[in-house]
Design a protein around this motif. Sequence first.
Motif: not given
Length: 224
Positions: A1-6, A201-208, A214-224
């Motif tokens: 999954m890809t997220s938008t940088t805010k 570092p690679q693919s953070p566990w944003c789903s957990r 509340k996190c803008p996930r700045a710079g995150v291009t791939r997450e789990r």
Amino acid sequence: MTSTTKTSKTDPTEILGAIRTFLSGTALPSVSQVALRSPDPFRILISTMISLRTRDEVTLAATDRLFALAQTPHTMAGLTQQQVAAAIYPAGFYRTKAHSILAVSQILQQQYDGSVPDTLEQLTALPGVGRKTANLVLGLGFAIPSICVDTHVHRITNRLGWITTRTPDQSEIELQHVLPTQWWIAVNELLVRFGQQICTPQSPWCSRCPVAQKCPRAGVTRER
Ligand code: SF4
């Protein structure tokens, strides 16, 4: 999954409080455990030097073996490099660290009357001691508010949108402006564990993640 940088800011106290609650019950990083057992600045300094590029359980055992041989700069300086290297093996770069540990012990003995200095300038002048180690010693050994920025603190505080920096040294300076002083010492032990378990570092566990909303996930291009 890809997220938008805010670029929205999140409140550090709210976020770190949620992370602290989430992590309650998990083991502290090795140097925090050493500090909890014995808040001796010399032991904290040496265990931090051992901990670089070394797993927590190895650092703890190596620190115990070394301090079973010597507890002060004076007695440590009396050991041979072979003795120190054997005690801290299999810590990463154990031969180089043994050399630095002996050099630091000799300087503390000769220039500081066997004590550990309590300023960033004096600590970073010691061989093998960088800002990361120095700030950890100031915080855990002397309770002086100091931000120890390692790769986890640098990465996660950027993802959270608190700062926008390229290096850990820049992050340390910027975090001094955005992080309330009450969190300066604790932020390292919280985000090291959080970075190992969730905000990897690679693919953070944003789903957990307990702060995902509340996190803008700045710079995150791939997450789990
Ligand atoms: S895991 Fe994802 S949502 Fe949580 S702090 Fe890291 S980037 Fe933000």
